[in-house]
Each structure stands twice: as structure tokens, then as C-alpha cells.
Design a protein around this motif. Structure first.
Motif, PDB file in Angstrom:
ATOM      1  N   SER A  59      32.430  30.176  35.408  1.00  0.00           N
ATOM      2  CA  SER A  59      33.416  29.346  34.717  1.00  0.00           C
ATOM      3  C   SER A  59      34.597  30.244  34.367  1.00  0.00           C
ATOM      4  O   SER A  59      34.517  31.467  34.512  1.00  0.00           O
ATOM      5  N   LYS A  60      35.667  29.651  33.875  1.00  0.00           N
ATOM      6  CA  LYS A  60      36.907  30.425  33.687  1.00  0.00           C
ATOM      7  C   LYS A  60      36.764  31.541  32.642  1.00  0.00           C
ATOM      8  O   LYS A  60      37.482  32.527  32.702  1.00  0.00           O
ATOM      9  N   ASP A  61      35.806  31.387  31.723  1.00  0.00           N
ATOM     10  CA  ASP A  61      35.693  32.421  30.693  1.00  0.00           C
ATOM     11  C   ASP A  61      34.617  33.462  30.999  1.00  0.00           C
ATOM     12  O   ASP A  61      34.070  34.075  30.095  1.00  0.00           O
ATOM     13  N   LYS A  62      34.315  33.669  32.277  1.00  0.00           N
ATOM     14  CA  LYS A  62      33.293  34.661  32.626  1.00  0.00           C
ATOM     15  C   LYS A  62      33.902  35.845  33.380  1.00  0.00           C
ATOM     16  O   LYS A  62      33.318  36.387  34.325  1.00  0.00           O
ATOM     17  N   ALA A  63      35.110  36.217  32.957  1.00  0.00           N
ATOM     18  CA  ALA A  63      35.835  37.291  33.642  1.00  0.00           C
ATOM     19  C   ALA A  63      35.087  38.622  33.577  1.00  0.00           C
ATOM     20  O   ALA A  63      35.236  39.470  34.459  1.00  0.00           O
ATOM     21  N   ASP A  64      34.275  38.789  32.526  1.00  0.00           N
ATOM     22  CA  ASP A  64      33.565  40.069  32.397  1.00  0.00           C
ATOM     23  C   ASP A  64      32.588  40.301  33.552  1.00  0.00           C
ATOM     24  O   ASP A  64      32.304  41.440  33.913  1.00  0.00           O
ATOM     25  N   ILE A  65      32.086  39.224  34.152  1.00  0.00           N
ATOM     26  CA  ILE A  65      31.161  39.368  35.288  1.00  0.00           C
ATOM     27  C   ILE A  65      31.929  40.010  36.451  1.00  0.00           C
ATOM     28  O   ILE A  65      31.483  40.994  37.048  1.00  0.00           O
ATOM     29  N   LYS A  66      33.101  39.462  36.758  1.00  0.00           N
ATOM     30  CA  LYS A  66      33.899  39.952  37.879  1.00  0.00           C
ATOM     31  C   LYS A  66      34.308  41.407  37.645  1.00  0.00           C
ATOM     32  O   LYS A  66      34.280  42.234  38.542  1.00  0.00           O
ATOM     33  N   LYS A  67      34.665  41.711  36.414  1.00  0.00           N
ATOM     34  CA  LYS A  67      35.083  43.066  36.074  1.00  0.00           C
ATOM     35  C   LYS A  67      33.944  44.046  36.339  1.00  0.00           C
ATOM     36  O   LYS A  67      34.127  45.117  36.915  1.00  0.00           O
ATOM     37  N   ASP A  72      36.566  50.151  39.691  1.00  0.00           N
ATOM     38  CA  ASP A  72      37.492  50.518  38.618  1.00  0.00           C
ATOM     39  C   ASP A  72      37.958  51.959  38.889  1.00  0.00           C
ATOM     40  O   ASP A  72      37.356  52.929  38.419  1.00  0.00           O
ATOM     41  N   GLU A  73      39.020  52.058  39.703  1.00  0.00           N
ATOM     42  CA  GLU A  73      39.463  53.395  40.148  1.00  0.00           C
ATOM     43  C   GLU A  73      39.861  54.286  38.989  1.00  0.00           C
ATOM     44  O   GLU A  73      39.568  55.485  38.977  1.00  0.00           O
ATOM     45  N   GLU A  74      40.537  53.698  38.025  1.00  0.00           N
ATOM     46  CA  GLU A  74      41.012  54.489  36.881  1.00  0.00           C
ATOM     47  C   GLU A  74      39.839  55.126  36.114  1.00  0.00           C
ATOM     48  O   GLU A  74      39.852  56.319  35.812  1.00  0.00           O
ATOM     49  N   PHE A  75      38.818  54.310  35.861  1.00  0.00           N
ATOM     50  CA  PHE A  75      37.632  54.803  35.138  1.00  0.00           C
ATOM     51  C   PHE A  75      36.912  55.858  35.978  1.00  0.00           C
ATOM     52  O   PHE A  75      36.471  56.896  35.467  1.00  0.00           O
ATOM     53  N   ALA A  95      29.652  48.391  42.208  1.00  0.00           N
ATOM     54  CA  ALA A  95      30.700  47.580  42.829  1.00  0.00           C
ATOM     55  C   ALA A  95      30.578  47.507  44.349  1.00  0.00           C
ATOM     56  O   ALA A  95      31.267  46.705  44.972  1.00  0.00           O
ATOM     57  N   THR A  96      29.732  48.314  44.933  1.00  0.00           N
ATOM     58  CA  THR A  96      29.714  48.364  46.399  1.00  0.00           C
ATOM     59  C   THR A  96      28.350  48.007  47.008  1.00  0.00           C
ATOM     60  O   THR A  96      28.172  48.111  48.211  1.00  0.00           O
ATOM     61  N   LYS A  97      27.407  47.604  46.171  1.00  0.00           N
ATOM     62  CA  LYS A  97      26.053  47.440  46.725  1.00  0.00           C
ATOM     63  C   LYS A  97      25.865  46.172  47.559  1.00  0.00           C
ATOM     64  O   LYS A  97      24.923  46.090  48.333  1.00  0.00           O
ATOM     65  N   CYS A  98      26.730  45.178  47.369  1.00  0.00           N
ATOM     66  CA  CYS A  98      26.626  43.991  48.235  1.00  0.00           C
ATOM     67  C   CYS A  98      27.963  43.257  48.206  1.00  0.00           C
ATOM     68  O   CYS A  98      28.837  43.566  47.407  1.00  0.00           O
ATOM     69  N   HIS A  99      28.078  42.274  49.087  1.00  0.00           N
ATOM     70  CA  HIS A  99      29.315  41.493  49.119  1.00  0.00           C
ATOM     71  C   HIS A  99      29.180  40.337  48.128  1.00  0.00           C
ATOM     72  O   HIS A  99      28.213  39.581  48.187  1.00  0.00           O
ATOM     73  N   ILE A 100      30.135  40.221  47.218  1.00  0.00           N
ATOM     74  CA  ILE A 100      30.074  39.129  46.231  1.00  0.00           C
ATOM     75  C   ILE A 100      31.291  38.227  46.363  1.00  0.00           C
ATOM     76  O   ILE A 100      32.426  38.707  46.380  1.00  0.00           O
ATOM     77  N   ASP A 101      31.043  36.923  46.478  1.00  0.00           N
ATOM     78  CA  ASP A 101      32.119  35.931  46.403  1.00  0.00           C
ATOM     79  C   ASP A 101      31.987  35.191  45.080  1.00  0.00           C
ATOM     80  O   ASP A 101      30.864  34.984  44.591  1.00  0.00           O
TER      81      ASP A 101
END
Ligand code: UTP
Length: 295
Positions: A59-67, A72-75, A95-101
């Protein structure tokens, strides 16, 4: 028919009202079991089962999942500069273990609706569905998702409802299987599923526990499923429609399942998983022994 299963759909758009107040600010799928989000255990089970493509319904308020699942190159650079290479690799691996859509569910119209939305990614492939708040622990090499895929192949590509036998008094909380025939000691063909039956009306103690394997044709049935209980499109109703045209099966999987959308289920998962962690179990056991548990 192609019987390979490479896609897993994980609906994560629900409100998590059973887990308020934390779910006001944090997605329940992101609530940690020690140092990893609940969702990560589900994704790992899928990967262990040969899944290569994950589809998260959010849902629109689940941005933390995508993050969490993005690079996160900076981190990473910050950790590198501090000489924390192990930690950098750890966050890179996530971030690289599988393809996520990601597919956005704008209106929360139910689990069936959430699954239907995944069609734009899954197309005509077979797929697994795992609820975003149900996790399993299992013997190495034998994840429940893999067992469901084996059942799917055994049935020649029919819909598989995953679950387990539950204590008789608990069946009222789940979808109960009305069994037609036992194919072997794990796989059963079904006459139907009775959602949350009265205790005296439960056809068995075999409960649906948040995992399914589907052929792509389930999308056609979901598309013609009318809104059911609570004005939502119910996955069980679509399975019942499919069952009118062909056999549907139940797979009694081996493994321990925790409902992490429920506070007690979540707590049990944390304790049990902590007791299997090499880095924690001895110290945690020592601590537990000091507890005075009263009566
Ligand atoms: P639940 O009913 O367990 O989730 O749905 P919920 O609605 O978040 O829970 P409560 O009752 O309010 O506490 C099972 C799964 O389906 C997802 C949920 O995120 C959960 O993983 N779901 C449910 C969706 O993705 N969309 C929906 O419209 C409904």
C-alpha cells in the motif's frame, strides 16, 4: 503444461489492525524478528525453494519495505570508509538476493484482490502466494514452499492450498478442509473449504495457513469472484469457483508456522528463532533459566 514455479506473490498491503499501535507507523512485515524484518524470513523461504521472482503487493504507506530491499550506495560507502566491510556486504546482500517487483494496492479490497493485482507481473506463470505476516521455520532443505511446489507438480499443476492440522478447538479461526480423497499422507483432493466454521460443523482439523501454489488460471477466477465477506474479494471464494471446474488440493506441509500478524504468534517466533541462533542461543537460554515464571 509447464510445472515450474519461479514467482512468489507476497501480499503486504494490509492495515495490521491486530498489531496496533505499532502498525500506525511501521509496516507489520517490517517488524523485526531479532535483526531482520518478518518479511525477510518469508522471502528467504521462497528463495530456498527455488523462487527467483518476488512480487510484493504494497500500500502507499509501506515505503519502508522498498527502502529495505533497495541498494543504499551512500550507506555502503559510509560503512566502507569506517572499515566495516562485513556490514557493507550484509546490507548489499539484502538488496541483491532476488528480483523484487512492487505492485501498489490503492484500495484494500482483500487478499483475493491483492493477488489479482500481481497478474501484471506474473502473467501466465505458475506462482506461490505467501501471506506477508506468516512465517515458517523448517528443516534445512525442506521449506514448506518447496513442499507445496512438489505437491503442485504431483497434482499435474492444480491449485494447492498449504496448511497443517491444528488443535480441534482452533479450527474455528481458519479455513477448514472438506477432504474428498487422500492421495498420499500429505496431499488431499478437496470437496471444498469451509471458512471459519463453527466447531461442530468443521469438516476436519486441516487448516489453510497462508500459503498456496496456483496455476495462472486462478487469475480468471479471481476476476469473476464477486465481493464477499466484508466487501472484500476473498481468495477462498476464487478457489471455490475453480474447484467447480477441476480438482483443488490441500498439502499438509512439514514445518512450524507462526502468525506474526498476531501478537502472541509474533512473540513465539522471536523466542523460538532466538533459540536456534548460533550467536545468541546459549546466552538466551541462560537468561531464560533465570526467569521466575510463577504458576
Ligand atoms: P490479514 O487479514 O492477515 O492482514 O491478511 P491485515 O488486514 O493486515 O490484518 P489485520 O486483521 O488488520 O490485523 C493476510 C495478508 O494479506 C494482506 C495482508 O497484508 C496480509 O499479509 N492483504 C490483506 C493485502 O495485501 N491486501 C488486502 O486488501 C488485505
Amino acid at each position: 503444461m509447464d510445472l515450474n514455479v519461479k514467482y512468489a506473490v507476497i501480499p503486504c498491503a494490509g492495515r495490521g489492525t491486530r498489531f496496533l499501535p505499532i502498525t500506525k507507523g511501521v509496516a507489520k512485515e517490517m517488524c523485526p524478528i531479532i535483526d531482520r524484518p518478518t518479511l525477510d524470513y518469508i522471502i528467504e523461504e521462497c528463495i530456498d525453494s527455488g523462487i527467483t521472482n518476488i512480487v510484493l503487493i504494497v500500500s502507499k504507506d509501506k515505503a519502508d519495505i522498498k527502502k529495505y530491499y533497495s541498494i543504499d550506495e551512500e550507506f555502503e560507502k559510509e560503512l566502507e570508509r569506517a572499515g566495516k566491510i562485513k556490514e557493507r556486504d550484509l546490507i548489499r546482500k539484502i538488496a541483491t538476493k532476488c528480483h523484487i517487483d512492487y505492485v501498489l494496492q490503492e484500495e484494500l479490497l482483500g487478499l483475493g484482490h491483492a493477488v489479482l493485482l500481481s497478474k501484471e507481473v506474473v502473467k501466465d506463470n505458475n506462482f506461490i502466494v505467501c501471506c506477508g505476516d506468516d512465517i515458517c521455520t523448517y528443516e534445512k532443505g525442506n521449506p514448506p514452499v518447496k513442499q507445496l511446489i512438489e505437491g503442485f507438480k504431483m497434482s499435474g499443476g492444480k491449485c494447492i492450498v498449504g496448511g497443517k492440522k491444528v488443535p480441534h478447538a482452533d479450527i474455528v479461526k481458519y479455513g477448514a478442509m472438506d477432504v474428498k480423497e487422500a492421495i498420499n499422507d500429505r496431499l488431499y483432493s478437496l470437496k471444498g473449504i469451509i471458512e471459519k466454521p463453527k466447531l461442530e460443523e468443521a469438516p476436519s482439523d486441516l487448516a489453510s495457513l497462508g500459503k498456496w501454489c496456483f496455476p495462472a488460471k486462478i487469475y480468471d477466477y479471481l476476476a469473476k469472484t464477486p465481493k464477499g465477506k466484508g466487501g472484500e474479494i476473498q481468495l477462498t471464494d476464487a478457489i471455490a469457483l475453480l474447484n467447480k471446474d477441476e480438482d483443488v488440493y490441500f498439502y499438509d506441509f512439514i514445518g512450524t508456522r507462526y502468525d506474526c500478524g498476531d501478537k502472541l504468534g509474533y512473540l513465539k517466533a522471536i523466542v523460538d528463532i532466538a533459540l536456534t541462533r548460533e550467536d545468541l542461543k546459549d546466552r538466551f537460554k541462560e537468561y531464560l533459566k533465570t526467569l521466575d515464571l510463577g504458576e
